[in-house]
Design an enzyme around this catalytic site. Structure first.
Site, short mmCIF file in Angstrom:
data_model
loop_
_atom_site.label_atom_id
_atom_site.label_comp_id
_atom_site.label_asym_id
_atom_site.label_seq_id
_atom_site.Cartn_x
_atom_site.Cartn_y
_atom_site.Cartn_z
CG ASN A 128 -1.78 1.24 1.31
OD1 ASN A 128 -2.42 1.61 0.32
ND2 ASN A 128 -1.83 1.90 2.46
CG ASP A 149 -2.46 3.22 6.88
OD1 ASP A 149 -2.41 2.74 5.73
OD2 ASP A 149 -3.20 4.18 7.17
CG HIS A 201 -0.68 6.28 4.55
ND1 HIS A 201 -2.06 6.29 4.58
CD2 HIS A 201 -0.28 7.21 5.46
CE1 HIS A 201 -2.47 7.17 5.47
NE2 HIS A 201 -1.41 7.74 6.02
C1 GAR Z 1 -2.80 8.87 -2.93
O1 GAR Z 1 -2.30 10.06 -2.37
C2 GAR Z 1 -2.61 7.71 -1.97
O2 GAR Z 1 -1.42 7.77 -1.24
C3 GAR Z 1 -3.80 7.90 -1.07
O3 GAR Z 1 -4.86 8.25 -1.94
C4 GAR Z 1 -4.32 8.94 -3.07
C5 GAR Z 1 -4.80 8.26 -4.35
O4 GAR Z 1 -4.47 9.01 -5.49
N1 GAR Z 1 -4.08 6.70 -0.30
C6 GAR Z 1 -4.51 6.71 0.95
O5 GAR Z 1 -4.78 7.72 1.56
C7 GAR Z 1 -4.65 5.34 1.58
N2 GAR Z 1 -4.82 5.44 3.01
P1 GAR Z 1 -4.42 8.35 -6.92
O6 GAR Z 1 -5.76 7.67 -7.17
O7 GAR Z 1 -4.23 9.53 -7.85
O8 GAR Z 1 -3.26 7.38 -6.98
#
Ligand code: GAR
Length: 204
Positions: free
Chosen positions: A109, A152, A111
């Protein structure tokens, strides 16, 4: 055979795009993006997958009877595509301990903070950056980690720090963290784990 990877998405898919671009450049030599699975039918990430010629699947959490039904549907899609490794790239559903145990050390994942800060249930997307700005930290970043039953909470693979600057909004900070950390770390960690899994197969 290269490690067959599924990327799980729910939204825009810029991290998926970073993986697609890295694979094209030969930076994931031991892995193959074999499936993009979305929890939402309207995720823009699906368009990115189609443009790259990667098979897609949609498994909606809302349309599933319950969490177990949702995960059963995901598992049947994974087995239909021979998936050996999963990358969560902006996937907004939490997977159960039963599910993560089936893919022990095979789910990654990304984060958008330096774990253990600003992480766990409820910390996703812009909320993470909101919390970092509200706390007043001067450095944040991104983390790629293995996924286990604790949100996480799995072992950390890679982290990178990113400065917070005067005048940052959650949106500005999110973009900087993506550009300077997430889009670099996620392909790198994916390549590392795909290689490990491929090596394990050849040792057998
Ligand atoms: C990213 O910033 C990722 O790190 C976050 O969501 C966004 C997705 O963007 N994930 C989390 O917060 C998971 N806990 P994307 O669809 O443009 O890759």
């Amino acid at each position: 055979m290269r490690t067959r990877i599924a990327v799980f998405v729910s939204g825009g898919g810029t991290n998926l795009q970073a993986l697609i671009d890295a694979e094209k450049k030969g930076q994931i030599p031991d892995g193959e993006l074999a499936l993009v699975l979305s929890s939402r039918a309207d995720a823009y990430a699906l368009k990115r997958a189609e443009a790259a010629g990667i098979p897609t699947a949609v498994v909606s959490r809302k349309e599933a009877r319950d969490a177990a039904d949702f995960e059963e549907k995901i598992l049947s899609s994974l087995s239909a595509h021979g998936i050996e490794m999963i990358v969560l790239a902006g996937f907004m559903s939490i997977l159960s301990g039963d599910f993560t145990a089936r893919f022990k050390d095979r789910i990654l994942n990304v984060h958008p903070s330096l774990i253990p800060s600003f992480c766990g249930a409820g910390f996703y997307g812009l909320r993470v950056h909101d919390a970092a700005l509200a706390y007043g930290v001067k450095v944040t970043g991104a983390t790629v980690h293995y996924v286990n039953e604790i949100p996480d909470g799995g072992q950390i693979l890679l982290q990178k720090a990113v400065d917070i600057l005067a005048g940052d909004t959650p949106e500005i900070l999110q973009k900087r963290v993506m550009e300077q950390a997430e889009w670099i770390l996620l392909p790198k960690a994916t390549a590392m784990v795909a290689k490990r899994i491929r090596d394990e197969k050849t040792e057998k």
